[in-house]
Design a protein around this motif. Structure first.
Motif, short mmCIF file in Angstrom:
data_model
loop_
_atom_site.label_atom_id
_atom_site.label_comp_id
_atom_site.label_asym_id
_atom_site.label_seq_id
_atom_site.Cartn_x
_atom_site.Cartn_y
_atom_site.Cartn_z
N GLY A 28 0.78 -1.23 0.00
CA GLY A 28 0.00 0.00 0.00
C GLY A 28 0.81 1.28 0.00
N GLY A 29 2.00 1.27 -0.58
CA GLY A 29 2.81 2.49 -0.65
C GLY A 29 4.27 2.19 -0.92
N HIS A 30 5.12 3.17 -0.64
CA HIS A 30 6.56 2.99 -0.83
C HIS A 30 7.06 1.87 0.07
CE1 HIS A 30 6.91 6.52 -3.33
NE2 HIS A 30 6.22 7.20 -2.43
N CYS A 44 7.72 -3.78 4.06
CA CYS A 44 6.57 -3.08 4.62
C CYS A 44 6.40 -1.72 3.96
CB CYS A 44 6.73 -2.93 6.13
SG CYS A 44 8.10 -1.89 6.65
N ASN A 45 5.32 -1.05 4.30
CA ASN A 45 5.08 0.32 3.85
C ASN A 45 5.98 1.23 4.68
OD1 ASN A 45 4.02 3.00 3.67
ND2 ASN A 45 2.07 2.18 2.99
N LEU A 53 -1.34 3.12 10.14
CA LEU A 53 -1.80 1.78 9.78
C LEU A 53 -1.75 0.88 11.01
CD1 LEU A 53 0.03 1.32 6.34
CD2 LEU A 53 -2.32 2.07 6.77
N PRO A 54 -2.59 -0.13 11.06
CA PRO A 54 -2.61 -1.00 12.25
C PRO A 54 -1.30 -1.74 12.42
CG PRO A 54 -4.15 -1.79 10.55
CD PRO A 54 -3.58 -0.51 10.06
N VAL A 55 -0.93 -1.96 13.68
CA VAL A 55 0.26 -2.75 13.99
C VAL A 55 0.01 -4.19 13.56
CG1 VAL A 55 1.79 -3.57 15.81
CG2 VAL A 55 0.90 -1.23 15.90
N THR A 56 0.92 -4.72 12.77
CA THR A 56 0.77 -6.05 12.22
C THR A 56 1.69 -7.06 12.88
OG1 THR A 56 0.31 -4.99 10.11
CG2 THR A 56 0.72 -7.32 10.04
N MET A 69 7.99 -2.23 15.94
CA MET A 69 6.65 -2.68 15.56
C MET A 69 6.46 -2.35 14.09
SD MET A 69 5.61 -3.93 18.38
CE MET A 69 3.86 -4.19 18.31
N LEU A 70 5.89 -3.26 13.33
CA LEU A 70 5.64 -3.05 11.91
C LEU A 70 4.16 -2.85 11.69
CD1 LEU A 70 8.00 -5.83 10.51
CD2 LEU A 70 8.52 -3.43 10.96
N CYS A 71 3.83 -1.89 10.84
CA CYS A 71 2.43 -1.51 10.62
C CYS A 71 2.01 -1.75 9.18
CB CYS A 71 2.24 -0.04 10.98
SG CYS A 71 2.61 0.33 12.70
N GLY A 72 0.76 -2.13 9.01
CA GLY A 72 0.22 -2.36 7.68
C GLY A 72 0.56 -3.73 7.15
#
Length: 112
Positions: A28-30, A44-45, A53-56, A69-72
């Motif tokens: 969903g992005g760069h 990741c994004n 974005l939600p924490v994944t 923490m990684l999001c999206g």
């Protein structure tokens, strides 16, 4: 390219084209590449946190200490010695479990 896609629907095997545009669509992005090992990476994004974005997933180091923490949406794949992305393999899963804890709706569950 065979990958693991990590998102709101859990951890799912998927196949995507090995192109920048396909990777950007998937997250969903760069893109930002985070190397888990010399052979395994998470994509990741790069603006996931800034976009709210939600924490994944939780990222840990060799000793299990939380480092980020990684999001999206995330992609997990192999990286060749040349730095090219490649198909993930079943033998990569133990390293994935060591470095990445996937979160879903506030709960943790193991990657494959």
């Amino acid at each position: 390219m065979n990958i693991l896609h990590i998102g709101q629907n859990g951890v799912l095997p998927a196949e995507i084209d090995n192109t920048l545009s396909a990777l950007q669509r998937a997250v969903g992005g760069h893109i930002e590449v985070i190397h888990l090992t010399d052979k395994l990476a998470v994509i990741c994004n790069e603006e996931g946190k800034l976009l709210g974005l939600p924490v994944t997933a939780a990222l840990s180091n060799d000793s299990g200490k939380l480092t980020d923490m990684l999001c999206g949406d995330l992609i997990v794949c192999r990286v060749t010695p040349d730095g090219e992305f490649a198909d993930i393999q079943p033998q990569d899963y133990p390293a994935l479990r060591l470095y990445l804890t996937v979160l879903r709706h506030g709960t943790c569950y193991a990657a494959p």
